[in-house]
Every structure is written in C-alpha cells, then in structure tokens.
Design a protein around this motif. Structure first.
Motif, PDB file in Angstrom:
ATOM      1  N   LEU A 127       0.302  -4.267  -5.003  1.00  0.00           N
ATOM      2  CA  LEU A 127       0.302  -5.692  -4.666  1.00  0.00           C
ATOM      3  C   LEU A 127      -0.496  -5.952  -3.399  1.00  0.00           C
ATOM      4  O   LEU A 127      -1.243  -6.936  -3.316  1.00  0.00           O
ATOM      5  CB  LEU A 127       1.743  -6.187  -4.494  1.00  0.00           C
ATOM      6  CG  LEU A 127       2.577  -6.356  -5.763  1.00  0.00           C
ATOM      7  CD1 LEU A 127       4.025  -6.667  -5.417  1.00  0.00           C
ATOM      8  CD2 LEU A 127       1.999  -7.453  -6.651  1.00  0.00           C
ATOM      9  N   ARG A 128      -0.331  -5.081  -2.416  1.00  0.00           N
ATOM     10  CA  ARG A 128      -1.116  -5.217  -1.188  1.00  0.00           C
ATOM     11  C   ARG A 128      -2.601  -5.040  -1.472  1.00  0.00           C
ATOM     12  O   ARG A 128      -3.442  -5.803  -0.963  1.00  0.00           O
ATOM     13  CB  ARG A 128      -0.654  -4.187  -0.157  1.00  0.00           C
ATOM     14  CG  ARG A 128      -1.400  -4.292   1.177  1.00  0.00           C
ATOM     15  CD  ARG A 128      -0.882  -3.285   2.175  1.00  0.00           C
ATOM     16  NE  ARG A 128      -1.133  -1.921   1.727  1.00  0.00           N
ATOM     17  CZ  ARG A 128      -0.784  -0.831   2.411  1.00  0.00           C
ATOM     18  NH1 ARG A 128      -0.117  -0.948   3.556  1.00  0.00           N
ATOM     19  NH2 ARG A 128      -1.047   0.363   1.939  1.00  0.00           N
ATOM     20  N   SER A 129      -2.935  -4.066  -2.311  1.00  0.00           N
ATOM     21  CA  SER A 129      -4.328  -3.827  -2.681  1.00  0.00           C
ATOM     22  C   SER A 129      -4.900  -5.007  -3.453  1.00  0.00           C
ATOM     23  O   SER A 129      -6.051  -5.398  -3.250  1.00  0.00           O
ATOM     24  CB  SER A 129      -4.419  -2.554  -3.529  1.00  0.00           C
ATOM     25  OG  SER A 129      -5.723  -2.347  -4.005  1.00  0.00           O
ATOM     26  N   ALA A 130      -4.070  -5.604  -4.334  1.00  0.00           N
ATOM     27  CA  ALA A 130      -4.518  -6.755  -5.121  1.00  0.00           C
ATOM     28  C   ALA A 130      -4.846  -7.936  -4.221  1.00  0.00           C
ATOM     29  O   ALA A 130      -5.837  -8.636  -4.422  1.00  0.00           O
ATOM     30  CB  ALA A 130      -3.440  -7.140  -6.131  1.00  0.00           C
ATOM     31  N   GLU A 131      -4.016  -8.154  -3.208  1.00  0.00           N
ATOM     32  CA  GLU A 131      -4.265  -9.247  -2.270  1.00  0.00           C
ATOM     33  C   GLU A 131      -5.546  -9.019  -1.490  1.00  0.00           C
ATOM     34  O   GLU A 131      -6.378  -9.924  -1.348  1.00  0.00           O
ATOM     35  CB  GLU A 131      -3.093  -9.384  -1.312  1.00  0.00           C
ATOM     36  CG  GLU A 131      -3.266 -10.530  -0.319  1.00  0.00           C
ATOM     37  CD  GLU A 131      -2.087 -10.638   0.635  1.00  0.00           C
ATOM     38  OE1 GLU A 131      -1.258 -11.535   0.424  1.00  0.00           O
ATOM     39  OE2 GLU A 131      -2.020  -9.840   1.578  1.00  0.00           O
TER      40      GLU A 131
END
Length: 268
Positions: A68-72
């Motif tokens: 999720l952090r990478s997606a953001e």
C-alpha cells in the motif's frame, strides 16, 4: 475433531486467513509475477497457516501494508509526470489495484509513526469502559432469560494449557490477531467492500456482526459487536493503528488476567 469444529475452522480460514492472501496475490499479479509462483505461494500459505494460526496471515498483512505504501508512492510519482503518459497508458492502468488503493496508506494512517500513543490509550480506555457496561447489561439479560452462555473457546483453551505453551501463545493473541483482524474486518470489509455499497452505518454494523460471529461465542457476542463498531469509528476517523491498539488492549487485559491466574496471583 467434530464436524462443527471443522466448520468453524473453515469459516475462520475463509473470513480471516484467506483475505490477506487474496490482496497479496492481486498485488503480485499486477506486477506480472509468474502464475506458477503465485500458485506455489498460495499452497504454502494455506498449508503453513493450518499449523501456525495467525502468524503467516499476520506477516502477509504487513507485506500488504508495505505494498500500500509502495502503491501510494508510485501513484503520486506518476501523477507528477502525467504529462509524459499517453491517454491509452492511463486508461490501461486506471483499474489496477495500486491505483484504486493509492490513497489508502495515508487515508487510514497505515504508518505506525502516525500513531499518537497517549491518544490511543485514551480511546482504548473509553472503549474498555463501554465494553464493561455492555458486559454488565448483557449478563443481566442472559440471567433474566435463564441463559448460561459458555466462556469463549479460546479463553477456555488458554486457561487449560500449560504455562510454557500459554507464553508462546501470547503474541498470537495480543499482537498477531489485532493486526490481522483489524486489516480484514475494519479496512477490507468495512472500508473497501461494504462501505462503498451500503454506506458507513450499515457497513459498520454488518462488519461488526461478522467480526463477532466468527468468534463463535454467545457470551462475548455483544462485547465483540461493540468493539467492532468502536473500531470502525477509529479506523475511519483516526487510522488503522488506533483500531489495532484498541483491539490489542482488550486482548491484553484478558490475556494478563489468565496469566496472573495461572501464576496464582489472582483466583476466580
């Protein structure tokens, strides 16, 4: 093991253990990982989860939070360079899981650094006072109706097990379970599955009932529904780790009472 026990284990696996794997596989498919690798990961996940309880699903929740952090990061990086992307490329990427969840890492404060410990303690104390009141009311109602519900199975199981095994189980109950169950019931079911379709109030009620039901205990049902509703409020207004901390507090108090009882420090 009876058919009822097998049915309970199946439902727990379906509603609690399986969702982190599904989210993880979707992230990997988006990154075009080999299908054989995905199948092997899925098989190993299922087999190991059967023997380690919450451990592997807990690890996969942490991996999903990392994605999720990478997606953001990826989403906002692409947004800054959007003028370089063609319309066709934007259209093809529009419905990827990373794009759909791009704002969730910040929206639900998945970074544990965003947790204000004093504020989390305040909310946890408020929640615990509410659950004490709910427990008193439900106990009075059960008594008036001449119903004597059994103690929750996990509590009975932990009460009867030797101290060395009990100590090993503590992280499973007070750390792995809150992180896993808040991810599944509050973020995934409440926020991502139910809320867009039936609104915030009905989704909070439905996800909380499912959360309570999956513990298979009438005595704990009102308390678990209450905790579920309160944690829906926390994740929606304050962030993921606030709901985890509240869940952690409730499980910790119960676990410490059982530990002190085993050590002979208190008696019931």
């Amino acid at each position: 093991m009876t058919k009822i026990d097998i049915g309970k284990d199946f439902l727990v696996f379906l509603f609690v253990y399986l969702p982190p794997l599904i989210v993880f596989i979707r992230f990997l498919r988006e990154r075009k990982r080999n299908n054989l690798v995905l199948v092997i990961i899925s098989i190993l996940y299922i087999i190991i989860s059967l023997f380690t309880q919450n451990l592997i699903p807990f690890i996969f929740v942490l991996l999903n939070i990392r994605y999720l952090r990478s997606a953001e990061s990826s989403y906002y990086s692409n947004a800054k360079n959007e003028y370089m992307l063609s319309f066709e490329s934007n259209f093809n990427n529009k419905f990827t899981i990373s794009n759909r969840l791009a704002e969730d890492y910040s929206r639900f404060k998945f970074s544990i650094k965003k947790l204000n410990l004093l504020l989390a303690i305040k909310y946890a104390l408020q929640s615990y006072l509410i659950t004490i009141l709910i427990s008193a009311v439900s106990t009075a109602i059960f008594s008036k109706m001449s119903i004597e519900p059994k103690q929750q199975e996990i509590v009975t199981w932990m009460s009867d097990m030797p101290l060395d095994k009990f100590l090993i189980l503590i992280p499973v109950v007070i750390i792995f379970a809150p992180v896993l169950e808040e991810f599944v019931f509050r973020w995934l079911l409440f926020e991502k599955v139910f809320r867009p379709r039936i609104g915030v109030y009905l989704s909070a009620i439905l996800s909380s009932i499912l959360f309570a039901f999956i513990h298979f205990n009438l005595r704990a049902l009102p308390i678990l529904v209450c905790i579920g509703l309160y944690n829906c409020y926390l994740i929606n207004k304050k962030g993921y780790w606030y709901s985890v901390f509240n869940h952690f507090t409730f499980n910790s108090v119960t676990t410490m009472v059982l530990l002190f009882e085993k050590l002979g420090m208190i008696k019931f």
